[in-house]
Design a protein around this motif. Sequence first.
Motif, PDB file in Angstrom:
ATOM      1  N   ILE A   1     -24.615  12.455 -14.437  1.00  0.00           N
ATOM      2  CA  ILE A   1     -23.389  13.390 -15.041  1.00  0.00           C
ATOM      3  C   ILE A   1     -23.184  12.130 -14.893  1.00  0.00           C
ATOM      4  CG2 ILE A   1     -21.263  14.623 -15.078  1.00  0.00           C
ATOM      5  CD1 ILE A   1     -23.219  16.667 -12.797  1.00  0.00           C
TER       6      ILE A   1
ATOM      7  N   SER B   1     -25.766  16.267 -19.018  1.00  0.00           N
ATOM      8  CA  SER B   1     -24.632  16.623 -19.023  1.00  0.00           C
ATOM      9  C   SER B   1     -24.423  17.867 -18.252  1.00  0.00           C
ATOM     10  CB  SER B   1     -23.778  17.465 -20.774  1.00  0.00           C
ATOM     11  OG  SER B   1     -24.711  18.388 -20.654  1.00  0.00           O
ATOM     12  N   LYS B   2     -23.263  17.943 -17.961  1.00  0.00           N
ATOM     13  CA  LYS B   2     -22.844  19.120 -16.701  1.00  0.00           C
ATOM     14  C   LYS B   2     -22.984  20.084 -17.042  1.00  0.00           C
ATOM     15  CE  LYS B   2     -19.190  19.737 -12.917  1.00  0.00           C
ATOM     16  NZ  LYS B   2     -18.193  19.483 -12.841  1.00  0.00           N
ATOM     17  N   ASP B   3     -23.408  20.788 -18.793  1.00  0.00           N
ATOM     18  CA  ASP B   3     -23.579  21.876 -18.624  1.00  0.00           C
ATOM     19  C   ASP B   3     -24.786  22.262 -18.774  1.00  0.00           C
ATOM     20  OD1 ASP B   3     -20.435  22.717 -18.957  1.00  0.00           O
ATOM     21  OD2 ASP B   3     -20.733  22.029 -21.063  1.00  0.00           O
ATOM     22  N   ARG B   4     -25.423  21.045 -18.601  1.00  0.00           N
ATOM     23  CA  ARG B   4     -26.873  21.111 -18.933  1.00  0.00           C
ATOM     24  C   ARG B   4     -27.524  21.656 -17.654  1.00  0.00           C
ATOM     25  NH1 ARG B   4     -31.554  22.991 -20.888  1.00  0.00           N
ATOM     26  NH2 ARG B   4     -33.449  21.621 -20.983  1.00  0.00           N
TER      27      ARG B   4
ATOM     28  N   LYS C   1     -25.803  22.713 -15.043  1.00  0.00           N
ATOM     29  CA  LYS C   1     -25.745  23.767 -14.473  1.00  0.00           C
ATOM     30  C   LYS C   1     -26.441  25.096 -15.067  1.00  0.00           C
ATOM     31  CE  LYS C   1     -20.850  23.604 -13.991  1.00  0.00           C
ATOM     32  NZ  LYS C   1     -19.072  23.980 -14.797  1.00  0.00           N
ATOM     33  N   THR C   2     -27.608  24.948 -16.412  1.00  0.00           N
ATOM     34  CA  THR C   2     -28.324  26.181 -17.268  1.00  0.00           C
ATOM     35  C   THR C   2     -28.883  25.726 -15.990  1.00  0.00           C
ATOM     36  OG1 THR C   2     -29.015  24.369 -19.019  1.00  0.00           O
ATOM     37  CG2 THR C   2     -27.560  25.363 -19.337  1.00  0.00           C
TER      38      THR C   2
ATOM     39  N   ARG D   1     -30.067  25.033 -13.288  1.00  0.00           N
ATOM     40  CA  ARG D   1     -29.198  25.292 -11.439  1.00  0.00           C
ATOM     41  C   ARG D   1     -30.860  26.526 -10.868  1.00  0.00           C
ATOM     42  NH1 ARG D   1     -24.500  26.921 -12.043  1.00  0.00           N
ATOM     43  NH2 ARG D   1     -23.116  25.906 -10.594  1.00  0.00           N
TER      44      ARG D   1
ATOM     45  N   ARG E   1     -17.978  14.380 -13.015  1.00  0.00           N
ATOM     46  CA  ARG E   1     -17.364  14.649 -14.030  1.00  0.00           C
ATOM     47  C   ARG E   1     -17.873  13.977 -16.144  1.00  0.00           C
ATOM     48  NH1 ARG E   1     -10.804  13.546 -13.735  1.00  0.00           N
ATOM     49  NH2 ARG E   1      -9.789  15.034 -12.403  1.00  0.00           N
ATOM     50  N   ASP E   2     -18.119  14.515 -17.012  1.00  0.00           N
ATOM     51  CA  ASP E   2     -19.127  14.165 -18.244  1.00  0.00           C
ATOM     52  C   ASP E   2     -18.345  13.230 -18.204  1.00  0.00           C
ATOM     53  OD1 ASP E   2     -21.366  16.356 -18.303  1.00  0.00           O
ATOM     54  OD2 ASP E   2     -19.503  17.379 -19.250  1.00  0.00           O
TER      55      ASP E   2
ATOM     56  N   ASN F   1     -15.410  12.398 -20.378  1.00  0.00           N
ATOM     57  CA  ASN F   1     -14.070  12.703 -19.478  1.00  0.00           C
ATOM     58  C   ASN F   1     -13.575  11.371 -19.010  1.00  0.00           C
ATOM     59  OD1 ASN F   1     -14.988  15.763 -20.376  1.00  0.00           O
ATOM     60  ND2 ASN F   1     -15.459  15.843 -19.244  1.00  0.00           N
TER      61      ASN F   1
END
Length: 238
Positions: free
Chosen positions: A179, A185-188, A190-191, A193, A234-235, A238
């Motif tokens: 990440i 990415s962190k959002d990616r 999460k999807t 998971r 953190r991405d 950020n």
Amino acid sequence: MTDPNDMTFMEHLKELRSRIIRMFLFAGFILVCCLPFTNYIYSLISAPLMELMPPGSSMIATEVASPFLAPLRVTIYSALIISVPYFFLELWGFISPGLYKKEKAFVGPLILSSIILFYTGIAFAYFVVSPIILSFFMSSAPDSIQVMTDINRYLDFVLKLFFAFGFAFEIPIATYLVITTGLVSKDRIKTMRPYLIISFFIIGMFLTPPDIFSQLFLAVPMWLLFEVGLFVSRDKKN
């Protein structure tokens, strides 16, 4: 002293070879230091099973050389485990010249965390997982069966557990690196998971003995450690 940025590809390979040779030499030195304690190390590794076996019983050796080779094999693996911090130190020495000051401050604690997590995974396998799994196996044997475990089979079982859990506990580091370096990415993640959780159970199936309890004891911590790595990451943006 040669500037790392001016080194050719072949010079980098030569340096890597030198460091790998030093790793082997250091592991060999640790092995020599451990040899006088071979019987003690073997007793320590076999303790989780011996404590559960009926009084007066013991493990057996089905091969002529097993009484000599089995304790020696345990000592060799123990020397490798003890040498892990030095392996990471050599790795740090190889990559650090090419890093910026900010990156060095980032990688140093990361390597230290990797060492701590590796040993934590082994300790978890030894003190928690092994006694529970072995207790279940021993208690589930019918009264008509006398449990007489072969020393090589037992060592294959526990050593596989130790290394599986040692490397599995590196998942927070892997997640953090993926990440923070911007690879994913962190959002990616999460999807992804649900698929990752399934993969943890598949990995547990291949890395542990063929029983559901060993697989669960590895897969569930991997899942939880992944969540820890996800939480602290953190991405890059950020």
